[in-house]
Design an enzyme around this catalytic site. Structure first.
Site, PDB file in Angstrom:
ATOM      1  N   GLU A 299       0.667  -1.251  -0.045  1.00 25.62           N
ATOM      2  CA  GLU A 299       0.133  -0.059  -0.015  1.00 25.62           C
ATOM      3  C   GLU A 299       0.839   1.454   0.013  1.00 25.62           C
ATOM      4  OE1 GLU A 299      -2.893   0.150   3.146  1.00 25.62           O
ATOM      5  OE2 GLU A 299      -4.413  -0.830   2.136  1.00 25.62           O
TER       6      GLU A 299
ATOM      7  N   LYS B  21     -14.284  -0.180  -4.069  1.00 27.60           N
ATOM      8  CA  LYS B  21     -15.015   0.176  -3.021  1.00 27.60           C
ATOM      9  C   LYS B  21     -16.412   0.868  -3.760  1.00 27.60           C
ATOM     10  CE  LYS B  21     -12.359   0.779   0.948  1.00 27.60           C
ATOM     11  NZ  LYS B  21     -11.904   1.682   1.915  1.00 27.60           N
TER      12      LYS B  21
ATOM     13  N   HIS C   1       8.946 -26.518  -1.352  1.00 36.49           N
ATOM     14  CA  HIS C   1       8.535 -27.845  -1.976  1.00 36.49           C
ATOM     15  C   HIS C   1       7.298 -27.349  -2.862  1.00 36.49           C
ATOM     16  CE1 HIS C   1      10.900 -30.708   0.210  1.00 36.49           C
ATOM     17  NE2 HIS C   1      10.877 -29.604   1.167  1.00 36.49           N
TER      18      HIS C   1
HETATM   19  O1  PA5 Z   1      -3.660   0.735   6.015  1.00 34.02           O
HETATM   20  C1  PA5 Z   1      -5.016   1.332   5.529  1.00 34.02           C
HETATM   21  O2  PA5 Z   1      -5.238   2.319   5.798  1.00 34.02           O
HETATM   22  C2  PA5 Z   1      -5.951   0.222   5.464  1.00 34.02           C
HETATM   23  O3  PA5 Z   1      -5.639  -1.124   4.942  1.00 34.02           O
HETATM   24  C3  PA5 Z   1      -7.015   0.195   6.507  1.00 34.02           C
HETATM   25  O4  PA5 Z   1      -6.366   0.007   7.587  1.00 34.02           O
HETATM   26  C4  PA5 Z   1      -8.347  -0.863   5.988  1.00 34.02           C
HETATM   27  O5  PA5 Z   1      -8.886  -0.310   4.836  1.00 34.02           O
HETATM   28  C5  PA5 Z   1      -9.328  -0.653   7.122  1.00 34.02           C
HETATM   29  O6  PA5 Z   1      -9.743   0.703   7.217  1.00 34.02           O
HETATM   30  P1  PA5 Z   1     -10.639   1.155   8.579  1.00 34.02           P
HETATM   31  O7  PA5 Z   1      -9.630   1.045   9.820  1.00 34.02           O
HETATM   32  O8  PA5 Z   1     -10.840   2.685   8.316  1.00 34.02           O
HETATM   33  O9  PA5 Z   1     -11.747   0.301   8.755  1.00 34.02           O
END
Ligand code: PA5
Length: 447
Positions: free
Chosen positions: A289, A424, A310
């Protein structure tokens, strides 16, 4: 001096020492930019000094809440997705007994997870498992609006209230979310749940040392003070004042960037202990990310060795030469098991009799390293003395700091994730969520 050590010797036949040293000004500048808040994404730097700014009263409060859940629950469901569950699971799995889930004589509640998928089978099976059990819920969502998590919480909350009544359920639910915004904040305030805040300036994937990680880890019975102390040590060691060649985070960041520039587009994080599987899942999110944007970024992958030797071993040894590996190497196993001698020796294993299983694992690690380097897979090694809370705390902060520096070397913003919104938007359009009418109309033409 911290016990974590980065070894890049097995990279130097692929990229020269001089080339790596030439990164010094850029790496030091990147580290300074993080600390001065002068780089991209500077409104999400709360994680930088998080370990050293954690106060005693805060840890005591987390421990008190954990104790309360331990006393009232045999199972605690951690509901969250991405950064809102991976850090907790990584640490709990690394420190738990591997067969913890099978134990019936428990000292601490079993931790299970929800809200990280939308599988109906998973939720039905979880509900059935929790029926008639003393369970609680830690619901974690920074935005407070994540569909996966909110959906699971709605179902689990209803079940808990049906099992124990609304008042008792309230005592077994903790919400971790934004201080003011989001549906979870309003719901928690209205229901009167115990809550913790995820600071505005800490992104999900950097939040393991906030209540997001610390509360579930404490409920599982692990020493959050040692975890934080390990992170504090690493925070010091990776500070901008540290010399470039003494800063493991800077060294890791420049080495992987130079390998990337030389054509190694995939990094595999390797472990030789299955307990570390979810450390790699956490790491994949952190680096994926943070760096995968603007058509750039190393693809972060992970393997469990020797298991995956393996299955994936062939590809790693002889497939396209676009990978390098980073091994998390544990100096010594926590447990001791000597291989027994067998009079008949029908399996031919007597040559190993008397040696530790860990010694065999170490030879698998060394043999694989040599084979992979021979097969043109550069090898970085992150060595820690043993698997304990202190060293895991150091490891997590090391990866976070290296990720910030690495993202700046790559010239991306390592603290945003604009690409996560695309699915989303389509999902909401397809589900005809109010407010998405235009998108619904557009997407219907495509299906
Ligand atoms: O690193 C991030 O921002 C995302 O992976 C969030 O942690 C994930 O989408 C969950 O979001 P939230 O905590 O708002 O539910």
């Amino acid at each position: 001096m911290n016990a974590l050590h980065l070894n890049i010797d097995q990279v130097l036949t692929f990229v020269s020492k001089q080339k790596l040293e030439a990164y010094e000004p850029a790496a030091q500048a990147a580290n300074k930019a993080l600390h001065e808040g002068s780089g991209k994404g500077n409104d999400f730097l709360g994680w930088l000094h998080l370990p050293s700014s954690i106060e005693e009263a805060f840890l005591a409060d987390i421990e008190a809440t954990a104790k309360k859940l331990q006393a009232s629950c045999d199972v605690v469901v951690v509901a969250g997705i991405g950064g809102s569950y991976l850090g907790a699971k990584a640490v709990i799995d690394a420190l738990n007994n591997s067969f913890d889930w099978l134990k019936t004589d428990r000292t601490y509640p079993a931790i299970v997870y929800a809200g990280h998928n939308i599988s109906e089978d998973y939720l039905v099976e979880l509900s059935a498992t929790l029926a008639n059990k003393r369970f609680g819920i830690i619901n974690i969502s920074k935005s407070g609006t994540t569909t996966e998590t909110a959906l699971a919480f709605r179902i689990l909350k209803a079940q808990l209230e049906a099992q124990v009544g609304k008042e008792a359920a309230k005592e077994r639910i903790v919400a971790i979310t934004d201080a003011h915004k989001g549906a979870l904040r309003s719901l928690a305030n209205k229901e009167g749940y115990k809550t913790y805040v995820i600071p505005d300036n800490v992104g999900g994937r950097y939040s393991v040392l906030t209540p997001v990680g610390l509360l579930p880890i404490a409920v599982a019975g692990h020493n959050i003070r040692a975890l934080v102390a390990g992170a504090v040590e690493m925070e010091k060691q990776c500070a901008p004042e540290t010399a470039f060649d003494q800063n493991p985070a800077a060294q890791y960041a420049v080495t992987r960037n130079e390998l990337y520039r030389s054509g190694k587009k995939i990094e595999i994080l390797v472990n030789y202990h299955p307990k570390l599987h979810f450390v790699a899942e956490w790491w994949k999110q952190l680096y994926g990310e943070s760096e995968g944007k603007e058509l750039k970024g190393i693809f972060p992958a992970a393997v469990d060795f020797s298991t995956d030797l393996h299955s994936m071993g062939q590809w790693i040894q002889e497939g396209e030469r676009s990978i390098f590996e980073t091994v998390i190497s544990i100096k010594e196993a926590n447990e001791t098991l000597h291989i027994p001698s067998d009079e008949a020796n029908l399996d031919g294993l007597n040559y190993l009799a008397g040696r530790r299983v860990d010694a065999v694992n170490k030879m698998a690690e060394l043999g694989t390293r040599i084979a992979h380097v021979d097969g043109a897979v550069p090898n970085l090694r992150i060595e820690i003395p043993k698997l304990d809370a202190h060293n895991i705390g150091s490891l997590l902060y090391f990866f976070e700091k290296a990720c910030g520096i690495s993202g700046y070397l790559l010239e991306v913003n390592p603290f945003d994730q604009p690409g996560v919104e695309a699915y989303k938007k389509n999902m909401f359009a397809l589900l005809e969520k109010p407010g998405f009418e235009k998108e619904t109309e557009a997407i219907k033409k495509r299906i």
